[in-house]
Design a protein around this motif. Structure first.
Motif, PDB file in Angstrom:
ATOM      1  N   ASP A  91       0.793  -1.139  -0.033  1.00  0.00           N
ATOM      2  CA  ASP A  91      -0.165  -0.150  -0.086  1.00  0.00           C
ATOM      3  C   ASP A  91       1.018   1.319   0.026  1.00  0.00           C
ATOM      4  O   ASP A  91       0.530   2.213   0.651  1.00  0.00           O
ATOM      5  N   LEU A  92       2.127   1.239  -0.772  1.00  0.00           N
ATOM      6  CA  LEU A  92       2.991   2.365  -0.684  1.00  0.00           C
ATOM      7  C   LEU A  92       2.624   3.487  -1.437  1.00  0.00           C
ATOM      8  O   LEU A  92       2.697   4.717  -0.975  1.00  0.00           O
ATOM      9  N   GLU A  93       1.624   3.691  -2.550  1.00  0.00           N
ATOM     10  CA  GLU A  93       1.173   4.689  -2.994  1.00  0.00           C
ATOM     11  C   GLU A  93       0.242   5.402  -1.964  1.00  0.00           C
ATOM     12  O   GLU A  93       0.130   6.628  -1.969  1.00  0.00           O
ATOM     13  N   GLU A  94      -0.453   4.574  -1.365  1.00  0.00           N
ATOM     14  CA  GLU A  94      -1.454   5.097  -0.389  1.00  0.00           C
ATOM     15  C   GLU A  94      -0.577   5.930   0.953  1.00  0.00           C
ATOM     16  O   GLU A  94      -0.814   6.963   1.555  1.00  0.00           O
TER      17      GLU A  94
ATOM     18  N   THR B   1       0.827   9.065  -0.174  1.00  0.00           N
ATOM     19  CA  THR B   1      -0.250  10.247  -0.155  1.00  0.00           C
ATOM     20  C   THR B   1      -0.637  10.576   1.178  1.00  0.00           C
ATOM     21  O   THR B   1      -0.565  11.793   1.456  1.00  0.00           O
ATOM     22  N   GLY B   2      -0.901   9.818   2.098  1.00  0.00           N
ATOM     23  CA  GLY B   2      -1.140  10.093   3.481  1.00  0.00           C
ATOM     24  C   GLY B   2      -0.024  10.814   3.903  1.00  0.00           C
ATOM     25  O   GLY B   2      -0.185  11.710   4.858  1.00  0.00           O
ATOM     26  N   PHE B   3       1.230  10.267   3.882  1.00  0.00           N
ATOM     27  CA  PHE B   3       2.409  11.065   4.406  1.00  0.00           C
ATOM     28  C   PHE B   3       2.450  12.197   3.891  1.00  0.00           C
ATOM     29  O   PHE B   3       2.799  13.249   4.782  1.00  0.00           O
TER      30      PHE B   3
ATOM     31  N   ARG C 126      -1.025  18.158  -0.572  1.00  0.00           N
ATOM     32  CA  ARG C 126      -2.346  17.770  -0.775  1.00  0.00           C
ATOM     33  C   ARG C 126      -2.581  16.672  -1.767  1.00  0.00           C
ATOM     34  O   ARG C 126      -1.576  16.729  -2.911  1.00  0.00           O
ATOM     35  N   PRO C 127      -3.556  15.917  -1.712  1.00  0.00           N
ATOM     36  CA  PRO C 127      -3.548  14.777  -2.751  1.00  0.00           C
ATOM     37  C   PRO C 127      -3.793  15.467  -4.140  1.00  0.00           C
ATOM     38  O   PRO C 127      -3.410  15.095  -5.368  1.00  0.00           O
ATOM     39  N   ASP C 128      -4.570  16.582  -4.008  1.00  0.00           N
ATOM     40  CA  ASP C 128      -4.892  17.338  -5.410  1.00  0.00           C
ATOM     41  C   ASP C 128      -3.733  17.941  -5.962  1.00  0.00           C
ATOM     42  O   ASP C 128      -3.819  18.474  -7.124  1.00  0.00           O
ATOM     43  N   GLN C 129      -2.551  18.045  -5.170  1.00  0.00           N
ATOM     44  CA  GLN C 129      -1.464  18.641  -5.620  1.00  0.00           C
ATOM     45  C   GLN C 129      -0.419  17.726  -6.134  1.00  0.00           C
ATOM     46  O   GLN C 129       0.742  18.129  -6.774  1.00  0.00           O
ATOM     47  N   ILE C 130      -0.724  16.664  -6.052  1.00  0.00           N
ATOM     48  CA  ILE C 130       0.081  15.392  -6.518  1.00  0.00           C
ATOM     49  C   ILE C 130      -0.253  15.124  -8.020  1.00  0.00           C
ATOM     50  O   ILE C 130      -1.217  14.560  -8.415  1.00  0.00           O
ATOM     51  N   GLU C 131       0.894  15.217  -8.781  1.00  0.00           N
ATOM     52  CA  GLU C 131       0.889  14.987  -9.964  1.00  0.00           C
ATOM     53  C   GLU C 131       0.804  13.259 -10.678  1.00  0.00           C
ATOM     54  O   GLU C 131      -0.064  12.977 -11.312  1.00  0.00           O
ATOM     55  N   ARG C 132       1.566  12.852  -9.858  1.00  0.00           N
ATOM     56  CA  ARG C 132       1.783  11.232 -10.153  1.00  0.00           C
ATOM     57  C   ARG C 132       2.433  10.757  -8.976  1.00  0.00           C
ATOM     58  O   ARG C 132       3.377  11.623  -8.480  1.00  0.00           O
ATOM     59  N   ILE C 133       2.488   9.380  -8.668  1.00  0.00           N
ATOM     60  CA  ILE C 133       3.198   8.901  -7.786  1.00  0.00           C
ATOM     61  C   ILE C 133       3.761   7.421  -8.712  1.00  0.00           C
ATOM     62  O   ILE C 133       3.086   6.689  -9.366  1.00  0.00           O
ATOM     63  N   GLU C 134       5.264   7.243  -8.406  1.00  0.00           N
ATOM     64  CA  GLU C 134       5.747   6.093  -8.644  1.00  0.00           C
ATOM     65  C   GLU C 134       6.287   5.181  -7.357  1.00  0.00           C
ATOM     66  O   GLU C 134       6.917   5.920  -6.718  1.00  0.00           O
TER      67      GLU C 134
ATOM     68  N   LYS D  15      -1.007   5.284   5.804  1.00  0.00           N
ATOM     69  CA  LYS D  15      -1.516   4.583   4.578  1.00  0.00           C
ATOM     70  C   LYS D  15      -3.080   4.360   4.848  1.00  0.00           C
ATOM     71  O   LYS D  15      -3.837   4.609   3.668  1.00  0.00           O
ATOM     72  N   LEU D  16      -3.655   4.359   5.964  1.00  0.00           N
ATOM     73  CA  LEU D  16      -5.058   4.391   6.011  1.00  0.00           C
ATOM     74  C   LEU D  16      -5.476   5.960   5.406  1.00  0.00           C
ATOM     75  O   LEU D  16      -6.520   6.043   4.653  1.00  0.00           O
ATOM     76  N   ILE D  17      -5.033   6.962   5.848  1.00  0.00           N
ATOM     77  CA  ILE D  17      -5.238   8.261   5.323  1.00  0.00           C
ATOM     78  C   ILE D  17      -5.231   8.420   3.920  1.00  0.00           C
ATOM     79  O   ILE D  17      -6.118   8.879   3.268  1.00  0.00           O
ATOM     80  N   GLY D  18      -4.135   8.005   3.287  1.00  0.00           N
ATOM     81  CA  GLY D  18      -3.923   8.077   1.745  1.00  0.00           C
ATOM     82  C   GLY D  18      -5.172   7.039   1.135  1.00  0.00           C
ATOM     83  O   GLY D  18      -5.597   7.715   0.169  1.00  0.00           O
ATOM     84  N   ALA D  19      -5.308   5.942   1.637  1.00  0.00           N
ATOM     85  CA  ALA D  19      -6.252   5.046   1.185  1.00  0.00           C
ATOM     86  C   ALA D  19      -7.867   5.911   1.005  1.00  0.00           C
ATOM     87  O   ALA D  19      -8.315   5.746   0.250  1.00  0.00           O
TER      88      ALA D  19
END
Length: 270
Positions: free
Chosen positions: A49-52, A55-57, A65-73, A184-188
């Motif tokens: 669950d590392l993308e989550e 995002t949460g971190f 913020r999540p809307d400021q993240i263009e992409r995650i690899e 992880k929970l917050i990101g999910a």
């Protein structure tokens, strides 16, 4: 993606002699959070669950913020894993004051913060939040046990769950680090479009300062834990208007801050 657990053999010693045992152990490895190629943190974490997690971190550490993240690899490397976040250049340039460059032990979410002001940063007040019956809160961490498959295999990881009124535990995440599980929970929740304000966060750990900080910054108004809060975590919860419930287990719970979000039939304290 790397395995989340590993089988190992050991020797059990006791009054009746020795015997061989087989155990499933949780895996942990260094996970680097990078922003536009610059490392912000290196945490020991369960490789799931590392993308989550990223995002949460990013949200709870004030990176983006999540809307400021263009992409995650998420990239597997020989030395560990990199969770690479890409944001606008102006956001990345503003991160210098918050940058971490450390190897964070699983028990501490504040190691590597480079000033006392950052460690004890002021929290915004939480909103109205969800309302719960006392019985829901008292049973919440017991219900969370049904959402901990890695714990069932290893007996060595924490979980964070999300409780919604009348629906029970609707989501949970696990990790060797309690603050990693919460991120992880917050990101999910955010990636699935769930508003953290619509429920309560559950923890299988004590409530430390960083757990209150992350809960409030996620926008959740109620935090429920199976163990105790620290004194300063309680002060932070009181100041932010966060409902803080502790020792929630086997149908009982103790409320330490802002109890108005939890309805109970009797109004007298014995």
């Amino acid at each position: 993606m790397s395995a989340t657990s590993h089988s190992a053999r050991g020797l059990a010693l006791g009054p009746d002699g020795a015997r061989e045992v087989a155990r499933t152990l949780p895996e942990e490895m260094p996970v680097a959070i990078t922003v536009n190629g610059s490392t912000q943190a290196v945490m020991m974490a369960t490789p799931a669950d590392l993308e989550e997690f990223a995002t949460g971190f990013a949200l709870t550490e004030g990176i983006a913020r999540p809307d400021q993240i263009e992409r995650i690899e998420v990239i597997d490397l020989e030395q560990g894993i990199e969770a690479r976040l890409w944001v606008a250049d102006e956001i990345a340039e503003a991160l210098g004051a918050r940058r971490r460059a450390m190897l964070g032990p699983v028990g501490c979410g504040l190691c590597g913060i480079d000033s006392l002001e950052q460690a004890l940063r002021a929290l915004p007040p939480v909103g109205e939040g969800a309302r719960f019956e006392m019985a829901e809160i008292a049973a919440a961490t017991d219900l969370l046990r049904d959402h901990q498959p890695l714990h069932d295999r290893t007996h060595a990881v924490h979980a964070a769950g999300f409780l919604q009124p009348g629906q029970g535990v609707v989501m949970a995440r696990e990790d060797v680090g309690r603050h990693n599980a919460l991120d992880k929970l917050i990101g999910a929740l955010l990636r699935a479009g769930h508003d953290p304000a619509s429920g309560a966060i559950l923890l299988t750990s004590r409530v430390s300062v960083e757990m209150v900080q992350k809960t409030v910054l996620a926008g959740c108004a109620t935090l429920v834990a199976v163990s105790a809060p620290t004194a300063h975590a309680l002060r932070l919860a009181e100041g932010a208007g966060l409902t803080l419930a502790a020792f929630a287990r086997r149908g009982a719970v103790e409320i330490y801050a802002n109890p108005t979000r939890i309805r109970r039939r009797d109004t007298d304290v014995a």
